[in-house]
Design a protein around this motif. Structure first.
Motif, PDB file in Angstrom:
ATOM      1  N   GLY A  15      -2.851   4.615   2.101  1.00  0.00           N
ATOM      2  CA  GLY A  15      -3.681   3.417   2.140  1.00  0.00           C
ATOM      3  C   GLY A  15      -4.136   2.875   0.810  1.00  0.00           C
ATOM      4  N   HIS A  16      -3.678   3.433  -0.305  1.00  0.00           N
ATOM      5  CA  HIS A  16      -4.047   2.904  -1.616  1.00  0.00           C
ATOM      6  C   HIS A  16      -3.387   1.543  -1.815  1.00  0.00           C
ATOM      7  CE1 HIS A  16      -4.965   2.727  -5.890  1.00  0.00           C
ATOM      8  NE2 HIS A  16      -3.676   2.515  -6.136  1.00  0.00           N
ATOM      9  N   GLU A  17      -4.180   0.522  -2.099  1.00  0.00           N
ATOM     10  CA  GLU A  17      -3.642  -0.833  -2.181  1.00  0.00           C
ATOM     11  C   GLU A  17      -2.930  -1.081  -3.510  1.00  0.00           C
ATOM     12  OE1 GLU A  17      -5.014  -5.553  -1.935  1.00  0.00           O
ATOM     13  OE2 GLU A  17      -6.521  -3.961  -1.797  1.00  0.00           O
ATOM     14  N   ARG A  59       0.840  -1.197   0.000  1.00  0.00           N
ATOM     15  CA  ARG A  59       0.000   0.000   0.000  1.00  0.00           C
ATOM     16  C   ARG A  59       0.877   1.251   0.000  1.00  0.00           C
ATOM     17  NH1 ARG A  59      -0.034  -2.528   4.854  1.00  0.00           N
ATOM     18  NH2 ARG A  59       0.715  -1.368   6.677  1.00  0.00           N
ATOM     19  N   ARG A 100       5.316   2.752   0.629  1.00  0.00           N
ATOM     20  CA  ARG A 100       4.669   3.309   1.815  1.00  0.00           C
ATOM     21  C   ARG A 100       5.190   4.697   2.177  1.00  0.00           C
ATOM     22  NH1 ARG A 100       4.464  -2.043   5.729  1.00  0.00           N
ATOM     23  NH2 ARG A 100       3.317  -3.350   4.251  1.00  0.00           N
TER      24      ARG A 100
END
Length: 370
Positions: free
Chosen positions: A69-71, A65, A331
């Motif tokens: 928080g974008h996967e 991610r 991250r």
């Protein structure tokens, strides 16, 4: 050589050319496989810095991610059961590229369906409940098979390879799909299947139909040919997903044999033209609401992984050894920051400029000694 070295964790720089002639026996050199540099006669402080960097070990917690928080799924490239087990132990979220040709190589005849099932099941067994993307036989070019490919082709990289071999002998593909389907029924992995060297909409339709006949519902394509990237919208209206093979995509976009060290600077995945083809594929995926991944060696470059995420790529598949580094750098940025860095790479006029601008925008690389 580069792929194997990365998989084994051996720092390597290829195609350095005449520099080797300046080295003598017992010369001390520092090889930085991340930056692609070789330093001759480093001083004591440079050696200490290199040793500190080499001692750093990053692990992957199993969740790819960005900072917001974008996967971005972080998957593994594997070729056999041992590789699959190592990938699972490294925390890979699944397999983005299962190279099935290893059970075909060094054989005078096609392996039986039963032999193939026996080779596939242990790989699937290592990832119960998780995605395993199986690539159908990628024969031809640097992987000739005596029972399937024509070694007399003048230019095998542009010849009958990958999915094109099904034109010559459709039974080989049919047997393989039957084996994959049987292995999938026997294990708990979420099995996706993709074909290499797809270039047209009609090839996509034929492959998807063949998969569905065998009960393989998630059928996709590899984007290695520029034509497939440019036609990704219509192709992904038929296929369930696409996976970009940056090694071959760079070769075909730049008209440069990836096996020739003398042309290595042309087959650099940082080439802006190659990145624009990845962007086009991502755009086609967004139009059809289909996932687009990258399974070429570019996915293992932490800086380039950020660019790929910014271009809309939803999964990155790499050697398990790269998972920790790629995860750490991803991250460190938000999705918006990754998109801005991708814009810099796309607007660059050379691979060197693209790489330099992106690396300058990622201070975390220096902090992590990458």
């Amino acid at each position: 050589t580069a792929i194997l070295a990365r998989g084994l964790g051996i720092p390597a720089v290829v195609a350095v050319g005449a520099v080797l002639h300046r080295l003598a026996d017992d010369d001390l050199v520092l090889v930085d496989g991340g930056e692609g540099t070789v330093y001759q006669d480093p001083d004591e402080e440079e050696v200490r810095q290199a040793e500190r960097a080499a001692a750093q070990v990053r692990t992957f917690d199993g969740a790819g991610r960005t900072a917001d928080g974008h996967e971005v799924q972080l998957l593994a490239n594997v070729g056999d059961a041992d590789g699959a087990r190592a990938a699972a132990e490294a925390g890979a979220q699944g397999v983005g590229l299962f190279r099935t040709e290893f059970c075909f190589l060094d054989r005078a005849e096609e392996p039986t369906v039963a032999e193939q099932v026996a080779a596939y099941r242990p790989v699937l067994a290592a990832f119960p409940g998780r995605k395993v993307v199986v690539r159908t036989l990628d024969a031809g070019a640097d992987k000739p098979l005596p029972f399937l490919t024509d070694v007399r082709e003048a230019n095998p990289a542009l010849g009958v390879r990958g999915l094109r071999t099904a034109r010559r002998d459709p039974a080989v593909l049919d047997h393989q799909l039957a084996a994959i389907a049987e292995a999938a029924r026997s294990e708990e992995a979420e099995v996706w299947v993709m074909a290499p060297m797809v270039a047209t909409v009609s090839e996509t339709e034929d492959f998807v139909e063949a998969c569905h006949r065998h009960g393989l519902g998630t059928a996709g394509v590899m984007v290695e040919v520029p034509a497939a990237a440019l036609m990704s919208g219509p192709i992904l209206a038929r296929a369930a997903f696409a996976s970009v093979g940056t090694n071959d995509l760079a070769q075909y976009a730049m008209a440069a044999d990836r096996m020739l060290g003398s042309l290595a600077e042309l087959t650099d995945p940082w080439q802006p033209s190659v990145l624009r083809l990845v962007e086009a594929t991502g755009r086609g995926g967004a139009q059809q609401d289909r996932p687009v991944g990258v399974c070429g060696e570019a996915a293992a470059d932490p800086a380039l992984a950020v660019v790929l995420a910014g271009l809309g790529v939803s999964s990155l598949s790499m050697t398990p050894r790269a998972l920790g580094d790629v995860a750490a750098v991803l991250r460190s940025v938000t999705l918006a920051e990754a998109q801005a860095l991708a814009g810099l790479a796309l607007s660059a006029e050379s691979a060197q400029d693209a790489r330099a601008q992106v690396r300058a925008g990622l201070p975390v690389l220096q902090e992590l000694a990458l």
